[in-house]
Design a protein around this motif. Structure first.
Motif, PDB file in Angstrom:
ATOM      1  N   UNK A  36       0.964  -1.229  -0.057  1.00  0.00           N
ATOM      2  CA  UNK A  36       0.042   0.213  -0.032  1.00  0.00           C
ATOM      3  C   UNK A  36       0.950   1.387   0.134  1.00  0.00           C
ATOM      4  N   UNK A  37       0.990   2.007   1.085  1.00  0.00           N
ATOM      5  CA  UNK A  37       1.647   3.130   1.160  1.00  0.00           C
ATOM      6  C   UNK A  37       3.175   2.997   0.923  1.00  0.00           C
ATOM      7  N   UNK A  38       3.883   2.225   1.802  1.00  0.00           N
ATOM      8  CA  UNK A  38       5.306   2.025   1.685  1.00  0.00           C
ATOM      9  C   UNK A  38       5.956   1.669   0.638  1.00  0.00           C
ATOM     10  N   UNK A  39       5.247   1.142  -0.636  1.00  0.00           N
ATOM     11  CA  UNK A  39       5.970   0.643  -1.648  1.00  0.00           C
ATOM     12  C   UNK A  39       6.763   1.712  -2.515  1.00  0.00           C
ATOM     13  N   UNK A 100       9.572   0.240   5.918  1.00  0.00           N
ATOM     14  CA  UNK A 100       9.164   1.515   5.491  1.00  0.00           C
ATOM     15  C   UNK A 100       7.681   1.516   5.102  1.00  0.00           C
ATOM     16  N   UNK A 101       7.255   2.666   5.713  1.00  0.00           N
ATOM     17  CA  UNK A 101       5.725   2.775   5.343  1.00  0.00           C
ATOM     18  C   UNK A 101       5.460   4.507   4.909  1.00  0.00           C
ATOM     19  N   UNK A 102       4.358   4.849   4.354  1.00  0.00           N
ATOM     20  CA  UNK A 102       4.298   6.125   4.115  1.00  0.00           C
ATOM     21  C   UNK A 102       4.020   7.210   5.411  1.00  0.00           C
ATOM     22  N   UNK A 103       3.232   6.787   6.327  1.00  0.00           N
ATOM     23  CA  UNK A 103       2.581   7.477   7.535  1.00  0.00           C
ATOM     24  C   UNK A 103       2.881   6.603   8.765  1.00  0.00           C
ATOM     25  N   UNK A 104       3.149   7.262   9.859  1.00  0.00           N
ATOM     26  CA  UNK A 104       2.899   6.820  11.194  1.00  0.00           C
ATOM     27  C   UNK A 104       1.754   7.401  11.754  1.00  0.00           C
ATOM     28  N   UNK A 105       0.474   6.969  11.662  1.00  0.00           N
ATOM     29  CA  UNK A 105      -0.476   7.629  12.175  1.00  0.00           C
ATOM     30  C   UNK A 105      -0.936   6.853  13.740  1.00  0.00           C
ATOM     31  N   UNK A 106      -1.299   5.793  13.829  1.00  0.00           N
ATOM     32  CA  UNK A 106      -1.878   5.182  14.925  1.00  0.00           C
ATOM     33  C   UNK A 106      -0.558   4.263  15.539  1.00  0.00           C
ATOM     34  N   UNK A 125      18.895  -6.499  13.556  1.00  0.00           N
ATOM     35  CA  UNK A 125      18.567  -5.270  13.739  1.00  0.00           C
ATOM     36  C   UNK A 125      17.548  -4.561  13.166  1.00  0.00           C
ATOM     37  N   UNK A 126      16.324  -4.012  13.848  1.00  0.00           N
ATOM     38  CA  UNK A 126      15.270  -3.386  13.114  1.00  0.00           C
ATOM     39  C   UNK A 126      15.191  -2.061  13.140  1.00  0.00           C
ATOM     40  N   UNK A 127      14.602  -1.400  12.212  1.00  0.00           N
ATOM     41  CA  UNK A 127      14.423   0.180  12.213  1.00  0.00           C
ATOM     42  C   UNK A 127      13.274   0.426  11.459  1.00  0.00           C
ATOM     43  N   UNK A 128      12.821   1.611  11.568  1.00  0.00           N
ATOM     44  CA  UNK A 128      11.425   2.024  10.685  1.00  0.00           C
ATOM     45  C   UNK A 128      11.934   3.408  10.039  1.00  0.00           C
ATOM     46  N   UNK A 129      11.306   3.823   9.053  1.00  0.00           N
ATOM     47  CA  UNK A 129      11.447   4.640   8.404  1.00  0.00           C
ATOM     48  C   UNK A 129       9.885   5.305   7.819  1.00  0.00           C
ATOM     49  N   UNK A 130       9.294   6.455   8.166  1.00  0.00           N
ATOM     50  CA  UNK A 130       8.177   6.704   7.550  1.00  0.00           C
ATOM     51  C   UNK A 130       8.371   8.000   7.062  1.00  0.00           C
ATOM     52  N   UNK A 131       7.662   8.543   6.102  1.00  0.00           N
ATOM     53  CA  UNK A 131       7.634   9.705   5.133  1.00  0.00           C
ATOM     54  C   UNK A 131       7.170  10.721   6.162  1.00  0.00           C
ATOM     55  N   UNK A 132       5.935  10.315   6.935  1.00  0.00           N
ATOM     56  CA  UNK A 132       5.222  11.404   7.766  1.00  0.00           C
ATOM     57  C   UNK A 132       4.885  10.738   9.045  1.00  0.00           C
ATOM     58  N   UNK A 133       5.350  11.559  10.152  1.00  0.00           N
ATOM     59  CA  UNK A 133       4.916  11.000  11.535  1.00  0.00           C
ATOM     60  C   UNK A 133       3.978  11.926  12.043  1.00  0.00           C
ATOM     61  N   UNK A 134       2.514  11.582  12.012  1.00  0.00           N
ATOM     62  CA  UNK A 134       1.588  12.366  12.524  1.00  0.00           C
ATOM     63  C   UNK A 134       1.756  12.812  14.226  1.00  0.00           C
ATOM     64  N   UNK A 135       1.591  13.893  14.549  1.00  0.00           N
ATOM     65  CA  UNK A 135       1.910  14.137  15.949  1.00  0.00           C
ATOM     66  C   UNK A 135       0.578  14.233  16.876  1.00  0.00           C
ATOM     67  N   UNK A 136       0.620  12.988  17.515  1.00  0.00           N
ATOM     68  CA  UNK A 136      -0.744  12.618  17.954  1.00  0.00           C
ATOM     69  C   UNK A 136      -0.345  11.564  18.776  1.00  0.00           C
ATOM     70  N   UNK A 137      -1.248  11.224  19.899  1.00  0.00           N
ATOM     71  CA  UNK A 137      -0.963   9.854  20.728  1.00  0.00           C
ATOM     72  C   UNK A 137      -1.290   8.664  19.823  1.00  0.00           C
ATOM     73  N   UNK A 138      -0.184   7.720  20.047  1.00  0.00           N
ATOM     74  CA  UNK A 138      -0.087   6.505  19.186  1.00  0.00           C
ATOM     75  C   UNK A 138      -0.921   5.327  20.004  1.00  0.00           C
ATOM     76  N   UNK A 139      -1.423   4.401  19.312  1.00  0.00           N
ATOM     77  CA  UNK A 139      -1.955   3.380  20.012  1.00  0.00           C
ATOM     78  C   UNK A 139      -0.749   2.162  20.219  1.00  0.00           C
ATOM     79  N   UNK A 140      -0.092   2.134  19.088  1.00  0.00           N
ATOM     80  CA  UNK A 140       1.148   1.077  19.098  1.00  0.00           C
ATOM     81  C   UNK A 140       2.234   1.648  19.775  1.00  0.00           C
ATOM     82  N   UNK A 141       3.014   0.823  19.957  1.00  0.00           N
ATOM     83  CA  UNK A 141       4.574   1.134  20.792  1.00  0.00           C
ATOM     84  C   UNK A 141       5.585   0.273  20.001  1.00  0.00           C
ATOM     85  N   UNK A 142       6.539   0.930  20.005  1.00  0.00           N
ATOM     86  CA  UNK A 142       7.927   0.360  19.184  1.00  0.00           C
ATOM     87  C   UNK A 142       9.113   0.169  20.502  1.00  0.00           C
TER      88      UNK A 142
END
Length: 181
Positions: A36-39, A100-106, A125-142
């Motif tokens: 979807x968004x991360x491709x 990689x994903x397009x947005x970190x929403x929840x 070793x794992x990492x995350x890259x997103x284009x946009x990080x929405x500035x809001x409380x998240x449901x998930x935790x890394x």
């Protein structure tokens, strides 16, 4: 939520290019694109990492879906796993992987991806890259040991990416009008 924001391909490319120059110390062993968004961001990232570090990073695709595209709401079923490579498909000598994903929403989808990659690739070793990080409380935790990179932080509004456009000319016109081209 505020109005929809339209981003052009050029704008997204510029954000990712700046991230590669300013936020990456090395290339990952593999890019794990959330379909979807991360491709498309994953493919842009691959080109830019090759230009900077001189290595071609393979891309593996995981199919995860949280939002219902028709209703623009979170699916009542939570994260749906549509596609997942076997551990062997990631490579035997893999040391690092970047989701990689397009947005970190929840953050729900990212948490799901990291948890399941940890099970399949416990020594990687794992990492995350997103284009946009929405500035809001998240449901998930890394986990704290997962390196997190975002090209940009944005307010909590619905983002319309160019790869979601049916009429790209209209999309680009909206992006220019919003100063996001």
């Amino acid at each position: 939520m505020a109005e929809k924001q339209h981003y052009s391909y050029n704008y997204i490319h510029s954000l990712i290019a700046a991230s590669v120059l300013n936020k990456f110390d090395e290339a990952p062993g593999v890019i794990v694109a959330i379909s979807g968004g991360g491709l498309i961001p994953a493919r842009m990232l691959r080109t830019l990492l090759k230009a900077r570090f001189g290595v071609t990073v393979p891309i593996r695709v995981v199919g995860l879906m949280l939002y219902d595209d028709d209703t623009e709401e979170i699916s009542k079923d939570g994260v749906q796993r549509l596609q997942w490579p076997t551990p062997q498909e990631f490579g035997a000598s893999l040391k690092s992987a970047l989701v990689v994903d397009e947005v970190d929403d929840t953050r729900t989808t990212l948490q799901y991806a990291i948890e399941h990659l940890r099970k399949d690739l416990p020594s990687v070793s794992l990492g995350v890259f997103v284009v946009h990080d929405k500035q809001k409380p998240k449901r998930g935790v890394l986990p704290a040991d997962v390196k997190y990179l975002a090209a940009a932080e944005v307010e909590d509004f619905w983002i319309v990416y160019p790869w979601d456009a049916v009429d790209i000319a209209d999309h680009e016109k909206k992006a220019r009008a919003q100063g996001l081209a």
